[in-house]
Design a protein around this motif. Structure first.
Motif, PDB file in Angstrom:
ATOM      1  N   THR A  38      49.275  43.647  51.921  1.00  0.00           N
ATOM      2  CA  THR A  38      49.700  42.672  51.062  1.00  0.00           C
ATOM      3  C   THR A  38      48.958  41.731  50.830  1.00  0.00           C
ATOM      4  OG1 THR A  38      51.970  42.970  52.172  1.00  0.00           O
ATOM      5  CG2 THR A  38      52.259  41.261  50.307  1.00  0.00           C
ATOM      6  N   TYR A  39      47.752  41.721  50.763  1.00  0.00           N
ATOM      7  CA  TYR A  39      46.646  40.843  50.548  1.00  0.00           C
ATOM      8  C   TYR A  39      46.968  40.443  48.873  1.00  0.00           C
ATOM      9  CZ  TYR A  39      43.297  41.985  54.486  1.00  0.00           C
ATOM     10  OH  TYR A  39      43.061  41.803  55.490  1.00  0.00           O
ATOM     11  N   THR A  40      46.842  38.882  48.851  1.00  0.00           N
ATOM     12  CA  THR A  40      47.053  38.374  47.238  1.00  0.00           C
ATOM     13  C   THR A  40      45.990  37.543  47.140  1.00  0.00           C
ATOM     14  OG1 THR A  40      49.544  38.691  47.792  1.00  0.00           O
ATOM     15  CG2 THR A  40      48.630  37.297  45.954  1.00  0.00           C
ATOM     16  N   LEU A  41      45.561  37.659  45.857  1.00  0.00           N
ATOM     17  CA  LEU A  41      44.394  36.884  45.410  1.00  0.00           C
ATOM     18  C   LEU A  41      45.334  35.875  44.160  1.00  0.00           C
ATOM     19  CD1 LEU A  41      41.293  38.953  44.410  1.00  0.00           C
ATOM     20  CD2 LEU A  41      42.069  37.466  46.478  1.00  0.00           C
ATOM     21  N   ALA A  42      45.655  34.642  44.675  1.00  0.00           N
ATOM     22  CA  ALA A  42      46.568  33.863  43.680  1.00  0.00           C
ATOM     23  C   ALA A  42      45.522  32.950  43.082  1.00  0.00           C
ATOM     24  CB  ALA A  42      47.330  32.949  44.720  1.00  0.00           C
ATOM     25  N   TRP A  43      45.393  33.126  41.820  1.00  0.00           N
ATOM     26  CA  TRP A  43      44.608  32.107  40.649  1.00  0.00           C
ATOM     27  C   TRP A  43      45.397  31.310  40.258  1.00  0.00           C
ATOM     28  CZ3 TRP A  43      40.646  34.671  37.411  1.00  0.00           C
ATOM     29  CH2 TRP A  43      40.084  35.822  37.827  1.00  0.00           C
ATOM     30  N   THR A  44      44.819  30.097  40.205  1.00  0.00           N
ATOM     31  CA  THR A  44      45.229  28.750  39.876  1.00  0.00           C
ATOM     32  C   THR A  44      44.528  28.143  38.856  1.00  0.00           C
ATOM     33  OG1 THR A  44      46.456  28.221  41.690  1.00  0.00           O
ATOM     34  CG2 THR A  44      46.431  26.541  40.375  1.00  0.00           C
ATOM     35  N   THR A  45      44.820  27.596  37.539  1.00  0.00           N
ATOM     36  CA  THR A  45      43.840  27.131  36.557  1.00  0.00           C
ATOM     37  C   THR A  45      43.954  25.750  36.720  1.00  0.00           C
ATOM     38  OG1 THR A  45      44.535  28.966  35.004  1.00  0.00           O
ATOM     39  CG2 THR A  45      43.537  26.927  34.036  1.00  0.00           C
ATOM     40  N   ALA A  46      42.716  25.306  37.035  1.00  0.00           N
ATOM     41  CA  ALA A  46      42.533  23.835  37.100  1.00  0.00           C
ATOM     42  C   ALA A  46      42.383  23.157  35.898  1.00  0.00           C
ATOM     43  CB  ALA A  46      41.264  23.538  38.032  1.00  0.00           C
ATOM     44  N   HIS A  47      42.579  21.773  35.769  1.00  0.00           N
ATOM     45  CA  HIS A  47      42.660  20.929  34.544  1.00  0.00           C
ATOM     46  C   HIS A  47      41.706  19.802  34.656  1.00  0.00           C
ATOM     47  CE1 HIS A  47      45.617  23.640  32.679  1.00  0.00           C
ATOM     48  NE2 HIS A  47      46.084  23.427  33.788  1.00  0.00           N
ATOM     49  N   PRO A  48      40.621  19.935  35.234  1.00  0.00           N
ATOM     50  CA  PRO A  48      39.600  18.654  35.482  1.00  0.00           C
ATOM     51  C   PRO A  48      39.502  17.554  34.303  1.00  0.00           C
ATOM     52  CG  PRO A  48      38.125  20.797  34.878  1.00  0.00           C
ATOM     53  CD  PRO A  48      39.778  21.256  34.902  1.00  0.00           C
ATOM     54  N   ALA A  49      39.076  16.536  34.625  1.00  0.00           N
ATOM     55  CA  ALA A  49      38.886  15.560  33.439  1.00  0.00           C
ATOM     56  C   ALA A  49      37.610  15.871  32.845  1.00  0.00           C
ATOM     57  CB  ALA A  49      38.685  14.082  34.236  1.00  0.00           C
ATOM     58  N   ALA A  50      36.737  16.549  33.259  1.00  0.00           N
ATOM     59  CA  ALA A  50      35.383  16.976  32.528  1.00  0.00           C
ATOM     60  C   ALA A  50      35.173  18.375  32.900  1.00  0.00           C
ATOM     61  CB  ALA A  50      34.102  16.026  32.761  1.00  0.00           C
ATOM     62  N   SER A  51      34.645  19.243  32.063  1.00  0.00           N
ATOM     63  CA  SER A  51      34.478  20.372  32.127  1.00  0.00           C
ATOM     64  C   SER A  51      33.084  21.021  31.215  1.00  0.00           C
ATOM     65  CB  SER A  51      35.495  21.450  31.722  1.00  0.00           C
ATOM     66  OG  SER A  51      35.451  22.777  31.976  1.00  0.00           O
ATOM     67  N   PRO A  52      32.338  22.104  31.959  1.00  0.00           N
ATOM     68  CA  PRO A  52      31.359  22.711  31.023  1.00  0.00           C
ATOM     69  C   PRO A  52      31.979  23.125  29.591  1.00  0.00           C
ATOM     70  CG  PRO A  52      31.234  23.213  33.158  1.00  0.00           C
ATOM     71  CD  PRO A  52      32.303  22.643  33.010  1.00  0.00           C
ATOM     72  N   PRO A  53      31.179  23.499  28.698  1.00  0.00           N
ATOM     73  CA  PRO A  53      31.444  24.348  27.358  1.00  0.00           C
ATOM     74  C   PRO A  53      31.619  25.621  27.825  1.00  0.00           C
ATOM     75  CG  PRO A  53      29.137  23.986  27.549  1.00  0.00           C
ATOM     76  CD  PRO A  53      29.799  23.029  28.702  1.00  0.00           C
ATOM     77  N   ALA A  54      32.526  26.450  27.102  1.00  0.00           N
ATOM     78  CA  ALA A  54      32.659  27.860  27.363  1.00  0.00           C
ATOM     79  C   ALA A  54      31.469  28.511  27.666  1.00  0.00           C
ATOM     80  CB  ALA A  54      33.369  28.402  26.232  1.00  0.00           C
ATOM     81  N   LEU A  55      31.034  29.359  28.794  1.00  0.00           N
ATOM     82  CA  LEU A  55      29.952  29.997  29.237  1.00  0.00           C
ATOM     83  C   LEU A  55      30.266  31.536  29.622  1.00  0.00           C
ATOM     84  CD1 LEU A  55      28.015  27.053  30.784  1.00  0.00           C
ATOM     85  CD2 LEU A  55      27.535  27.801  28.816  1.00  0.00           C
ATOM     86  N   GLN A  56      29.149  32.065  29.400  1.00  0.00           N
ATOM     87  CA  GLN A  56      29.148  33.478  30.301  1.00  0.00           C
ATOM     88  C   GLN A  56      27.972  33.615  30.887  1.00  0.00           C
ATOM     89  OE1 GLN A  56      29.180  37.247  27.847  1.00  0.00           O
ATOM     90  NE2 GLN A  56      30.122  35.853  26.033  1.00  0.00           N
ATOM     91  N   HIS A  57      27.814  34.623  31.673  1.00  0.00           N
ATOM     92  CA  HIS A  57      26.036  34.786  32.176  1.00  0.00           C
ATOM     93  C   HIS A  57      25.602  33.536  32.752  1.00  0.00           C
ATOM     94  CE1 HIS A  57      26.248  38.927  31.148  1.00  0.00           C
ATOM     95  NE2 HIS A  57      26.754  38.481  29.777  1.00  0.00           N
ATOM     96  N   ALA A  58      26.293  32.397  33.133  1.00  0.00           N
ATOM     97  CA  ALA A  58      25.822  31.237  33.922  1.00  0.00           C
ATOM     98  C   ALA A  58      25.614  31.433  35.514  1.00  0.00           C
ATOM     99  CB  ALA A  58      26.646  30.041  33.842  1.00  0.00           C
ATOM    100  N   ALA A  59      24.835  30.747  36.124  1.00  0.00           N
ATOM    101  CA  ALA A  59      24.555  30.818  37.492  1.00  0.00           C
ATOM    102  C   ALA A  59      25.365  29.848  38.375  1.00  0.00           C
ATOM    103  CB  ALA A  59      23.058  30.640  37.892  1.00  0.00           C
ATOM    104  N   ALA A  60      25.922  30.179  39.353  1.00  0.00           N
ATOM    105  CA  ALA A  60      26.706  29.275  40.361  1.00  0.00           C
ATOM    106  C   ALA A  60      26.472  29.435  41.901  1.00  0.00           C
ATOM    107  CB  ALA A  60      28.161  29.366  39.827  1.00  0.00           C
ATOM    108  N   ALA A  61      26.530  28.472  42.521  1.00  0.00           N
ATOM    109  CA  ALA A  61      26.340  28.583  44.170  1.00  0.00           C
ATOM    110  C   ALA A  61      26.881  27.239  44.699  1.00  0.00           C
ATOM    111  CB  ALA A  61      24.898  28.852  44.470  1.00  0.00           C
ATOM    112  N   TYR A  62      27.200  27.476  45.985  1.00  0.00           N
ATOM    113  CA  TYR A  62      27.553  26.321  46.871  1.00  0.00           C
ATOM    114  C   TYR A  62      26.559  25.590  47.338  1.00  0.00           C
ATOM    115  CZ  TYR A  62      30.225  23.441  50.103  1.00  0.00           C
ATOM    116  OH  TYR A  62      30.901  22.279  50.858  1.00  0.00           O
ATOM    117  N   ASP A  63      26.315  24.244  47.336  1.00  0.00           N
ATOM    118  CA  ASP A  63      25.458  23.314  47.751  1.00  0.00           C
ATOM    119  C   ASP A  63      26.017  22.854  49.182  1.00  0.00           C
ATOM    120  OD1 ASP A  63      23.499  21.427  48.446  1.00  0.00           O
ATOM    121  OD2 ASP A  63      23.117  20.576  46.308  1.00  0.00           O
ATOM    122  N   GLY A  64      25.352  23.505  50.271  1.00  0.00           N
ATOM    123  CA  GLY A  64      25.909  23.076  51.384  1.00  0.00           C
ATOM    124  C   GLY A  64      25.506  21.630  51.949  1.00  0.00           C
TER     125      GLY A  64
END
Length: 615
Positions: A38-64
């Motif tokens: 019973t593993y579950t991946l629960a998706w929640t849509t965030a509604h931030p005050a600011a957001s990037p434009p619609a994008l695909q093929h962008a790069a992302a990583a966590y800055d430690g």
């Protein structure tokens, strides 16, 4: 592809099993995965005050170091390429537009991005740029701005897009595969491209065949012919299967053989089993019908090993994979199966894959994603969906819930492979001390500095520092502290190398520029309390004396501040080196003197002639 190059393994804190990894790479105690079910991946849509434009093929990583997810580049809904930087702090996005930076990587898609825990910076490599140009440049993000790293005479991967890159178990970054120009791709590659990975030459087009839609952007046009020789339709391309490591000494090729050539593969560090895991990818060049190799591969810091799990996800490319502390391994989601986009979820426990149910969310490919430990969520942005609009601009937070009937147990009995930081792999050079400069284009060694201040009365207001020198605000009982700059006289927008010492080991260091009071960079003090960082002089700085200010925790636990002065000369003439500018100034000064000598000589000659005529 951008969502594949994740710094997803970078969590604060650490366990005994990971004690030998660099401080910023140490991981929390992970959990043994529960039995299949019973593993579950629960998706929640965030509604931030600011957001990037619609994008695909962008790069992302966590800055430690800054505890934030960084997103760069990508393809907009209109088909254009972006080079803006966005930072997710757990609540909203903050934009760092390229136009406001002294330096920024050129626009691109399908770049590789991962956090380097030794040099305390995000590393960006390659991608597909304007007019279908394959890129092979390396950039670093210091928490506030970008600067380019130039390897000089050392080797570096050839230009490519869609290479997978993430942390390796030895503390180095590992980069695998991609697709690039056939004539130059894979410098130092140890895996040749078999004929099966190449398809007959075909005309260049900006719209891929149906098997590749809707993820392929409408523009810019991409070279798609896979012949070994260039044609009138654009440069030839080939799929790559070489492995590289990013170390404190720069790029180092690996002689290890492993997965077949591919691009768009998912690659992430597994914190429970202390290996880097690669899954699927596409073995065909862009525009051709996908060729999806099956199989799961692991990287141990020096070589690849193919795994034989009892169950496996459907083969895919352009998926997102990241560490999953709650499930005790990795989570894989989204991607393109070659016949459509996916929205399923799978968990890797070190030996096999387990299918998970999903709650919410939508199928997509080419999304950008990274694990955010502050919210215990996989942060996923955008991508290409199956419907309209094809390019997405939503921020999704994905949490993993494992079966409640099988509580997790803490892993503590199996130690991690020995890892003393960058350079421990068989193909890597010896490590440099934490905080030493990365290979870069910084001009000169740090200038000599002096340290002054009242050491007996706590932190005090310091006297003014001369350009290139530092003034430390020292509390009682602290060791001497220094801050050095690579240049004394700088232009607006110039990159300056800072080196400081005297902080508590592991202390985060914030670097600001006085007068404008703007954040210009972040770093972390090494084991000896020292740090180094490349930062930009704000383009808005007025000519005159200014100060870089480094703030962090001192050995006594109190906040300490270092100040180094620089003199801003103003904006340089575009394309004109400083030496040329100085030469022009000297020439300008020489012209009046030469003119005066010439006129004086001419006057004397005329007087002599007049005297001769008169006599």
């Amino acid at each position: 592809m951008a969502g594949l190059s994740l710094g997803a393994a970078m969590w604060p804190g650490g366990s005994a099993a990971a004690a030998q990894l660099p401080a910023a790479a140490q991981l929390p105690a992970a959990s043994q995965p529960a039995p299949a079910g019973t593993y579950t991946l629960a998706w929640t849509t965030a509604h931030p005050a600011a957001s990037p434009p619609a994008l695909q093929h962008a790069a992302a990583a966590y800055d430690g170091d800054s505890s934030a997810v960084v997103l760069f580049g990508g393809v907009t809904a209109g088909g254009g390429l972006s080079n803006d930087t966005w930072v997710w702090d757990g609540r909203t996005w903050t934009e760092h537009p390229a136009s406001s930076m002294a330096q920024a990587p050129p626009p691109r898609q399908d770049a590789s991005l991962a956090f380097d825990p030794s040099l305390h910076q995000l590393i960006l490599f390659g991608g597909l740029g304007q007019n279908g140009t394959y890129l092979g440049d390396t950039w670093a993000w210091n928490g506030a701005s970008w600067y380019q790293l130039k390897p000089g005479t050392s080797a570096s991967p050839g230009a490519r897009r869609g290479a997978a890159m993430t942390l390796g178990p030895d503390g180095n970054l590992v980069l695998f595969g991609g697709v690039g120009p056939a004539a130059t791709a894979g410098a130092g590659s140890t895996t040749s491209v078999p004929p099966a990975t190449q398809s007959p030459a075909q005309s260049t087009t900006s719209v891929a065949p149906a098997a590749h839609t809707p993820a392929q952007p409408a523009t810019p046009a991409q070279p798609v012919n896979a012949s070994a020789t260039p044609s009138a339709n654009g440069p030839a391309t080939q799929v790559l299967g070489d492995t590289w490591q990013w170390t404190s000494a720069g790029w180092v090729p690996s002689s290890a053989t492993g997965p077949s050539p591919r691009w768009g593969a998912a690659l992430a560090y597994d914190p429970t089993n202390h290996t880097t895991v690669l899954f699927s990818g596409d073995g065909a060049v862009p525009g051709a019908a996908p060729q999806l190799p099956a199989g799961t591969w692991t990287w141990d810091g020096s070589g690849w090993a193919r795994q034989t799990p009892a169950a496996s996800p459907p083969a895919r490319f352009d998926a997102v994979m990241a560490g999953d502390p709650a499930g005790g391994g990795l989570v894989l989601t989204t991607g393109d199966s070659g016949s459509g986009v996916l929205g399923d979820g799978w968990l890797w426990n070190g030996s096999t894959w387990t299918a998970a149910s999903t709650s919410g969310g939508s199928a997509r490919e080419a999304a950008a994603g990274a694990y955010d430990p502050t919210g215990s969520d996989l942060v996923l942005f955008g991508g290409a969906g199956a419907g309209t609009p094809a390019t997405l601009g939503d921020t999704e937070l994905i949490a993993t819930a494992h079966p409640a009937s099988s509580p997790a147990t803490t892993v503590g009995s199996s130690p991690a492979p020995t890892a003393t930081g960058p350079g421990t792999g068989s193909s890597s050079p010896s490590p440099q001390p934490t905080g030493s400069p990365a290979p870069s284009a910084s001009a000169a060694p740090p200038s000599t500095s002096r340290t002054t201040g009242d050491r007996s009365a706590g932190t005090t207001t310091s006297p003014s520092a001369a350009p290139g020198q530092s003034v430390a605000l020292l509390p009682a009982s602290s060791a001497p502290m220094t801050l050095q700059t690579s240049q004394q006289n700088v232009h607006q927008g110039a990159m300056v190398r800072l080196a400081g010492s005297g902080f508590a080991p592991g202390s985060p260091v914030t670097i600001t520029f006085s007068s404008t009071s703007s954040l210009v960079g972040r770093s972390v003090a090494g084991p000896l309390g020292n740090f180094s960082a490349s930062v930009a002089v704000p383009s808005s700085a007025s000519p005159g004396e200014h100060h870089f200010v480094a703030t962090g925790r001192g050995p006594d636990g109190r906040t300490q501040t270092l100040v180094a002065a620089v003199f801003v000369l103003g904006a340089p003439h575009k394309g004109t080196p400083l030496a040329v500018e100085l030469g022009m100034v000297a020439l300008a000064l020489a012209i009046p003197a030469g003119a005066w000598l010439a006129m004086t000589g001419a006057g004397r000659w005329r007087r002599r002639r007049n005297r001769t005529a008169a006599g």
